[in-house]
Design an enzyme around this catalytic site. Structure first.
Site, PDB file in Angstrom:
ATOM      1  N   ASP A  66       1.015  -1.324   0.118  1.00  0.00           N
ATOM      2  CA  ASP A  66      -0.138  -0.099  -0.052  1.00  0.00           C
ATOM      3  C   ASP A  66       0.936   1.322  -0.002  1.00  0.00           C
ATOM      4  OD1 ASP A  66       1.150  -0.565   2.687  1.00  0.00           O
ATOM      5  OD2 ASP A  66      -1.050  -1.253   3.419  1.00  0.00           O
ATOM      6  N   GLU A 125      -6.049   2.949   3.230  1.00  0.00           N
ATOM      7  CA  GLU A 125      -6.947   3.682   4.382  1.00  0.00           C
ATOM      8  C   GLU A 125      -8.096   4.019   3.998  1.00  0.00           C
ATOM      9  OE1 GLU A 125      -5.444   3.142   7.215  1.00  0.00           O
ATOM     10  OE2 GLU A 125      -3.355   2.946   7.037  1.00  0.00           O
TER      11      GLU A 125
HETATM   12 ZN   LIG Z   1      -3.644   1.951   8.551  1.00  0.00          ZN
HETATM   13 ZN   LIG Z   2      -1.626   0.143   7.291  1.00  0.00          ZN
END
Ligand SMILES: [Zn+2]
Ligand SMILES: [Zn+2]
Length: 371
Positions: A66, A125
């Site tokens: 991510d 997120e």
């Molecule tokens: Zn997070």
């Molecule tokens: Zn994370």
């Protein structure tokens, strides 16, 4: 590569989901400076896909990181602290990206039989990048046969890798409820419909969902973390807003909990003569490790003297990597970074030497399964 300096460069420029423009530029610049003969690079929104062409591939193995930061004001006191006021890499995605680049660099310069796909995914997120990325033409064209990912774990010492067969992370959903009644003078309640009272009843009713609707051998959480309502101490509140989160171990329980919440909200509308709306925000599907793939990984880790392998319990945290694992078998694991402050705190200080552990672990595993 110097992992520490790359991590610190990325730490300075945290960006929110789908706004990771500087991060994407930094990553692309790094990737363009690698030997290009076996690399193919595509962008998807603010994400990047890099395919390493294997010598005689029989499969494609995916590795996902991510890339987004969080809306948190940093308080680490680092000299390389965030240059984006109010934003911080407070979930370790700066380390995740650096680890991905280090593995990519290794396989850009070392032979490998199978194809490897490096996935730089935006918006973990929120609002959630995994699901739309999975549906994109760019990803589908290179769809891997198996996938893996890691997440830093502040509570474990450096050198620790923790995972388990089966469920690792829970099903999660945000919860936002808006209540609208009628405001008025505090001394004339009979002319109003008070949303502070309605909200209070609703929060109290929610406490019976886990206690009375979820199988005791299953597990769930319904938390209301924030209430907003009213304007002043002597004015009856016209509006109230509840903000919370739902976590369940099974996908089945998630829909049961939501059904109960909806019934209770309808009941509040009837009994307090108000209007209510429910928004579930971002929803993340459970992270379920394929027992076969994670076992091969765990066996490989047991042979590494620099790694201490822990078979951990499942956690009520959420991760949108679960959407990848719903379609593609694979697994996720925790990487110990030994920080006294936890994930999503303004003082998270992961030990950077953990990146070396991840590099050793992942190259060891990939050299076993991709060659
Ligand atoms: Zn997070
Ligand atoms: Zn994370």
């Amino acid at each position: 590569m110097d992992m520490t300096s790359v991590r610190r460069d990325l730490h300075r420029i945290p960006e929110r989901g789908f706004q990771e423009f500087k991060t994407q530029q930094y990553l692309l610049h790094f990737i363009e400076n690698l030997p290009q003969d076996r690399l193919q690079v595509k962008t998807w929104r603010t994400g990047i896909l890099v395919l390493v062409q294997g010598e005689s591939p029989s499969k494609t193995i995916g590795y996902r990181t991510d890339i987004d930061g969080l809306p948190i004001k940093e308080e680490t006191g680092y000299e390389f602290q965030s240059e984006h006021d109010g934003y911080m890499h407070a979930c370790g995605h700066d380390l995740h990206m650096t680890i991905a680049l280090s593995i990519l660099e290794y396989y850009a310069t070392h032979r490998v039989k199978d194809n490897l796909l490096f996935v730089f995914q935006p918006a973990e997120e929120g609002p959630g990048g995994a699901l739309p990325m999975l549906d994109s033409e760019e990803f589908k064209a290179w769809k891997p046969d198996q996938m893996m990912a890691l997440h830093i774990a502040p509570e474990y010492p450096v050198g620790t890798i923790a995972t388990r067969p089966g469920l690792l992370f829970a099903n999660t959903s945000e919860l936002f409820i808006d209540l609208t009644g009628k405001g008025g003078h505090a001394a004339y309640p009979h002319h109003t419909r008070d949303m502070v009272v309605a909200a209070s009843h609703l929060v109290t009713q929610f406490q019976s969902i886990v206690a009375r609707n979820v199988d005791p051998l299953d597990s769930a959480v319904v938390t209301v973390g924030k209430i907003d309502g009213g304007t002043k101490q002597n004015i009856i509140a016209e509006k109230a807003r509840l903000e919370g989160t739902i976590r369940t171990l099974s996908a089945d329980s998630m829909s049961k909990v939501k059904t109960r919440i909806e019934a209770m909200v309808r009941g509040i509308e009837a009994s307090f003569e108000c209007e209510a709306s429910i928004d579930y925000g971002s929803n993340y599907y459970q992270v379920n490790n394929s027992p076969e793939h994670v076992q091969t990984f765990m066996d490989n880790m047991k042979r590494l003297s620099d790694v201490s392998l822990v078979e951990c319990r499942e956690a009520m945290t959420g991760e949108d990597f679960g959407y990848f694992l719903k379609e593609i078998p694979g697994f996720m694991f925790w990487l110990g970074v030994n920080s006294s402050s936890g994930l999503h705190t303004s003082t998270l200080k992961p030990d950077e030497s953990a990146m070396e552990t991840a590099y050793l672990a992942l190259t060891s595993y990939l050299n076993e399964i991709a060659n």
